[in-house]
Design a protein around this motif. Structure first.
Motif, PDB file in Angstrom:
ATOM      1  N   ASP A 277       0.830  -1.209   0.000  1.00  0.00           N
ATOM      2  CA  ASP A 277       0.000   0.000   0.000  1.00  0.00           C
ATOM      3  C   ASP A 277       0.861   1.253   0.000  1.00  0.00           C
ATOM      4  OD1 ASP A 277      -2.404  -1.329  -0.041  1.00  0.00           O
ATOM      5  OD2 ASP A 277      -2.842  -1.060   2.090  1.00  0.00           O
TER       6      ASP A 277
ATOM      7  N   LYS B  60       2.535   1.787  -3.385  1.00  0.00           N
ATOM      8  CA  LYS B  60       1.580   2.271  -4.391  1.00  0.00           C
ATOM      9  C   LYS B  60       1.172   3.715  -4.113  1.00  0.00           C
ATOM     10  CE  LYS B  60      -0.392  -2.254  -5.355  1.00  0.00           C
ATOM     11  NZ  LYS B  60      -1.557  -3.126  -5.157  1.00  0.00           N
ATOM     12  N   GLN B  61       0.941   4.040  -2.849  1.00  0.00           N
ATOM     13  CA  GLN B  61       0.530   5.397  -2.505  1.00  0.00           C
ATOM     14  C   GLN B  61       1.651   6.399  -2.781  1.00  0.00           C
ATOM     15  OE1 GLN B  61      -2.739   5.137  -2.579  1.00  0.00           O
ATOM     16  NE2 GLN B  61      -2.960   6.487  -0.823  1.00  0.00           N
TER      17      GLN B  61
ATOM     18  N   MET C 139       3.793   6.275  -5.186  1.00  0.00           N
ATOM     19  CA  MET C 139       3.764   6.541  -6.629  1.00  0.00           C
ATOM     20  C   MET C 139       2.517   7.348  -7.002  1.00  0.00           C
ATOM     21  SD  MET C 139       5.284   3.033  -8.313  1.00  0.00           S
ATOM     22  CE  MET C 139       4.168   1.913  -7.500  1.00  0.00           C
ATOM     23  N   ARG C 140       1.387   7.011  -6.412  1.00  0.00           N
ATOM     24  CA  ARG C 140       0.135   7.694  -6.746  1.00  0.00           C
ATOM     25  C   ARG C 140       0.158   9.156  -6.299  1.00  0.00           C
ATOM     26  NH1 ARG C 140      -4.791   9.160  -5.030  1.00  0.00           N
ATOM     27  NH2 ARG C 140      -4.569   8.576  -2.858  1.00  0.00           N
ATOM     28  N   LEU C 141       0.672   9.404  -5.093  1.00  0.00           N
ATOM     29  CA  LEU C 141       0.706  10.752  -4.542  1.00  0.00           C
ATOM     30  C   LEU C 141       1.915  11.557  -5.013  1.00  0.00           C
ATOM     31  CD1 LEU C 141      -0.312   9.881  -0.860  1.00  0.00           C
ATOM     32  CD2 LEU C 141      -1.778  10.878  -2.640  1.00  0.00           C
ATOM     33  N   GLY C 142       2.901  10.882  -5.594  1.00  0.00           N
ATOM     34  CA  GLY C 142       4.109  11.563  -6.060  1.00  0.00           C
ATOM     35  C   GLY C 142       4.946  12.100  -4.913  1.00  0.00           C
TER      36      GLY C 142
ATOM     37  N   CYS D 248       7.054   7.995   0.998  1.00  0.00           N
ATOM     38  CA  CYS D 248       6.274   7.408   2.082  1.00  0.00           C
ATOM     39  C   CYS D 248       7.201   6.528   2.917  1.00  0.00           C
ATOM     40  CB  CYS D 248       5.123   6.557   1.554  1.00  0.00           C
ATOM     41  SG  CYS D 248       3.755   7.515   0.888  1.00  0.00           S
TER      42      CYS D 248
ATOM     43  N   CYS E 110      -0.303   7.700   3.328  1.00  0.00           N
ATOM     44  CA  CYS E 110       0.595   6.690   2.767  1.00  0.00           C
ATOM     45  C   CYS E 110       0.092   5.264   2.976  1.00  0.00           C
ATOM     46  CB  CYS E 110       1.998   6.838   3.337  1.00  0.00           C
ATOM     47  SG  CYS E 110       2.900   8.218   2.599  1.00  0.00           S
TER      48      CYS E 110
ATOM     49  N   VAL F  64      -3.510   3.079   2.929  1.00  0.00           N
ATOM     50  CA  VAL F  64      -4.939   3.127   2.649  1.00  0.00           C
ATOM     51  C   VAL F  64      -5.660   2.736   3.934  1.00  0.00           C
ATOM     52  CG1 VAL F  64      -6.802   2.164   1.264  1.00  0.00           C
ATOM     53  CG2 VAL F  64      -4.560   2.549   0.236  1.00  0.00           C
TER      54      VAL F  64
ATOM     55  N   LYS G 172       8.836   7.268  -6.883  1.00  0.00           N
ATOM     56  CA  LYS G 172       8.871   6.285  -7.967  1.00  0.00           C
ATOM     57  C   LYS G 172       8.546   4.878  -7.470  1.00  0.00           C
ATOM     58  CE  LYS G 172      12.480   8.729 -10.481  1.00  0.00           C
ATOM     59  NZ  LYS G 172      13.866   8.646 -10.979  1.00  0.00           N
ATOM     60  N   GLY G 173       8.395   4.700  -6.169  1.00  0.00           N
ATOM     61  CA  GLY G 173       8.124   3.380  -5.601  1.00  0.00           C
ATOM     62  C   GLY G 173       9.380   2.591  -5.291  1.00  0.00           C
TER      63      GLY G 173
END
Length: 171
Positions: A58, A61-62, A64-67, A70, A90, A92, A118-119
């Motif tokens: 999670d 992924k967060q 990368m999604r939030l840029g 985390c 960071c 879900v 970038k994850g």
């Protein structure tokens, strides 16, 4: 011809029969209860490992999604252990609390794993999930440096020095 029904007296059970039945039931309970407890504890260990893995995925992924970066923190001294992430968003949902009776150990620096926007991760770590009584199977998760690939398995060492080499694929 006349058939005569033979009547028998209702005798019930005697003390010897009741005693034998109680002894047999006690023996069966003595064998079954530890096995059942082991199965339940093993289920808690599996559930704890899934929670650790899902929290890391999670956060990755967060990030990368939030840029944004985390950071996942494992509170291994809490009872039960907890997993938190910062900054807010960071993970879900909410922070994660592992099942009661479970111990979480980590060799990640500061018990933290950070993900870039970038994850990717700049540190690696091994997390071991086991029963608080030290009995039963231990499960582990290893996250690699770089793209943050995760693998899980069975941890085959009882030493206090956590190492990724002791995390072997489950068969």
């Amino acid at each position: 011809m006349r058939y005569l029904a033979r009547q028998t007296a209702n005798r019930g059970t005697n003390l010897m029969e009741v005693t034998i039945t109680a002894v047999i039931a006690g023996i069966l309970a003595a064998v079954a209860v530890p096995s059942l407890m082991g199965i339940l504890q093993g289920s808690k260990v599996d559930q704890g490992l899934v929670q650790v893995q899902n929290s890391l995925k999670d956060a990755q992924k967060q990030a990368m999604r939030l840029g944004q970066s985390c950071e996942v923190t494992f509170n291994t001294t809490a009872n039960p252990p907890t997993i938190t992430a910062s900054p807010a968003g960071c993970l879900v949902g909410t922070d994660t609390e592992l099942p009661t009776g479970i111990v979480l150990e980590s060799n990640a620096p500061g018990d933290k794993i950070s993900f870039s926007f970038k994850g990717t991760t700049t540190s690696s770590g091994t997390m071991v999930v086991k029963s608080a009584d030290g009995q039963g199977e231990q499960k582990c998760l290893v996250i690699s440096i770089g793209i943050g690939i995760m693998r899980t398995g069975t941890y085959n060492s009882r030493s206090n020095n956590i190492s990724s080499t002791n995390c072997v694929a489950s068969s």
